[in-house]
Design an enzyme around this catalytic site. Structure first.
Site, PDB file in Angstrom:
ATOM      1  N   PRO A 247      52.191  28.739  83.591  1.00 25.81           N
ATOM      2  CA  PRO A 247      51.954  29.692  84.659  1.00 25.81           C
ATOM      3  C   PRO A 247      52.855  30.911  84.712  1.00 25.81           C
ATOM      4  O   PRO A 247      54.007  30.826  85.098  1.00 25.81           O
ATOM      5  CB  PRO A 247      52.172  28.847  85.924  1.00 25.81           C
ATOM      6  CG  PRO A 247      52.957  27.656  85.489  1.00 25.81           C
ATOM      7  CD  PRO A 247      53.153  27.727  84.030  1.00 25.81           C
ATOM      8  N   GLU A 248      52.295  32.039  84.372  1.00 24.54           N
ATOM      9  CA  GLU A 248      52.863  33.314  84.776  1.00 24.54           C
ATOM     10  C   GLU A 248      51.902  33.882  85.800  1.00 24.54           C
ATOM     11  O   GLU A 248      50.965  33.191  86.202  1.00 24.54           O
ATOM     12  CB  GLU A 248      53.020  34.238  83.551  1.00 24.54           C
ATOM     13  CG  GLU A 248      53.998  33.667  82.511  1.00 24.54           C
ATOM     14  CD  GLU A 248      54.202  34.575  81.305  1.00 24.54           C
ATOM     15  OE1 GLU A 248      54.197  35.805  81.486  1.00 24.54           O
ATOM     16  OE2 GLU A 248      54.344  34.059  80.189  1.00 24.54           O
TER      17      GLU A 248
ATOM     18  N   HIS B  28      52.148  11.466  86.496  1.00 29.00           N
ATOM     19  CA  HIS B  28      52.666  12.736  87.017  1.00 29.00           C
ATOM     20  C   HIS B  28      51.780  13.389  88.064  1.00 29.00           C
ATOM     21  O   HIS B  28      51.933  14.572  88.344  1.00 29.00           O
ATOM     22  CB  HIS B  28      52.941  13.729  85.881  1.00 29.00           C
ATOM     23  CG  HIS B  28      53.772  13.170  84.784  1.00 29.00           C
ATOM     24  ND1 HIS B  28      55.009  12.609  84.995  1.00 29.00           N
ATOM     25  CD2 HIS B  28      53.542  13.048  83.455  1.00 29.00           C
ATOM     26  CE1 HIS B  28      55.499  12.187  83.841  1.00 29.00           C
ATOM     27  NE2 HIS B  28      54.627  12.432  82.901  1.00 29.00           N
TER      28      HIS B  28
ATOM     29  N   ARG C 182      56.897  17.990  83.874  1.00 28.50           N
ATOM     30  CA  ARG C 182      58.319  18.317  83.747  1.00 28.50           C
ATOM     31  C   ARG C 182      59.035  18.429  85.089  1.00 28.50           C
ATOM     32  O   ARG C 182      60.259  18.494  85.133  1.00 28.50           O
ATOM     33  CB  ARG C 182      58.481  19.611  82.946  1.00 28.50           C
ATOM     34  CG  ARG C 182      58.031  19.430  81.501  1.00 28.50           C
ATOM     35  CD  ARG C 182      58.138  20.709  80.716  1.00 28.50           C
ATOM     36  NE  ARG C 182      59.513  21.073  80.444  1.00 28.50           N
ATOM     37  CZ  ARG C 182      59.871  22.159  79.780  1.00 28.50           C
ATOM     38  NH1 ARG C 182      58.948  22.992  79.337  1.00 28.50           N
ATOM     39  NH2 ARG C 182      61.128  22.419  79.562  1.00 28.50           N
TER      40      ARG C 182
END
Length: 288
Positions: A2-3, A105, A124
DNA sequence: CTTGGGTCCTGTGCGC
DNA sequence: TGCGCACAGGACCCAA
């Protein structure tokens, strides 16, 4: 993933499902991501109606009718997975269940009263969520000090020239600095600098003002094109499963070490360097 | 103040 | 097939 363009793509994908929806249930599977979740997050979300989804920099903001705003950051690996709801009801019906099985997750699961589900999955755990009074949002510690939106009015040539003045840091680092401009990340900085013909290694304060100013429309173009590409793949996602925000995108330099430069007439080869621990890709021939 | 390096975490792909 | 290592789209924190 994600940008800014990916976050905006995710926001647009979530909007039809969440805007105007009431949260029937919020399941929080662990106490934290990068930071602890806010106190009683599940309770504060349950029963709330989501008025609108906004984006600021790489944050998704969900304004609730409780007077609070849910702040979401996807970190490096965060994903929002949509299931149930109108779009794929028929497909899921044949499998005799409404939602896919939970995966590793899956940290936060939000169900709407309409039967849609949004699952926040983040391997993460660099992502984050917080709740904040909507009227106090601008003063929130995560929002404070973030620079202008690159696609907004506050980002123009004179601004960037002033922001770069006297900076000894490489222009690559300067553009990654969210205080200077919001939402750029490693990929789009590399891409924008290539299009602008500026070496990522050059010190920000040592680039002639006209070249700095020329960066502004280039950054805008790169981001706008990427958002457009994300938008087109959104349709694919809605009929399939699970990969919101993942889209094929053709980069000119990012991840192309050793390949020929695509600038017309340029004979250069893309080189990878490491700047403050992160890969930069550029063409030494046409980026100066 | 600015700047560079370390750090958090898991997953994947590569060379051996 | 297994193992170790480098690397991955972010950004805060701290020392200098």
């Amino acid at each position: 993933m994600p940008e800014l363009p990916e976050v905006e793509t995710v926001r647009r994908g979530l909007a039809p499902v969440l805007e105007g929806a009431r949260i029937a249930r919020a399941q929080v599977n662990r106490p934290d991501l990068r930071w602890p979740f806010p106190e009683r997050m599940a309770e504060r979300l349950t029963g709330a109606r989501i008025e609108q989804l906004r984006r600021r920099s790489k944050y998704i903001l969900a304004d609730l009718d409780t007077g609070e705003t849910l702040i979401v950051h996807l970190g490096m690996s965060g994903r929002m997975i949509v299931s149930g709801g109108e779009a794929n009801r028929d497909m899921l019906a044949q499998f005799h269940h409404l939602h896919p099985a939970p995966e590793k997750h899956d940290h936060v699961v939000i169900d709407t009263e309409a039967g849609a589900r949004v699952t926040f999955n983040d391997a993460r755990r660099f992502g984050a969520m917080d709740l904040c009074a909507t009227e106090a949002l601008e003063g929130h510690w995560l929002m404070k000090g973030i620079g202008p939106e690159p696609l907004g009015n506050g980002f123009d040539g004179p601004y960037l020239v002033a922001a770069f003045r006297g900076r000894r840091t490489p222009v690559k680092s300067a553009l990654l600095d969210q205080k200077i401009v919001a939402g750029l990340g490693n990929i789009y900085v590399c891409e924008a600098l290539h299009r602008a013909g500026i070496s990522p290694l050059r010190h920000a304060g040592r680039i002639a003002a006209p070249r700095v100013a020329a960066l502004v429309p280039v950054i805008r173009d790169v981001l706008t094109e990427a958002i457009a590409a994300g938008g087109s793949s959104l349709r694919d996602y809605r009929q399939a499963d699970g990969e919101l925000g993942y889209f094929q995108h053709t980069f000119r330099v990012y991840g192309r070490e050793g390949e020929p430069c695509q600038t017309p007439g340029c004979q250069g080869k893309i080189r990878r360097t490491v700047q403050s621990g992160r890969s930069s890709f550029h063409c030494p021939a046409c980026q100066r």
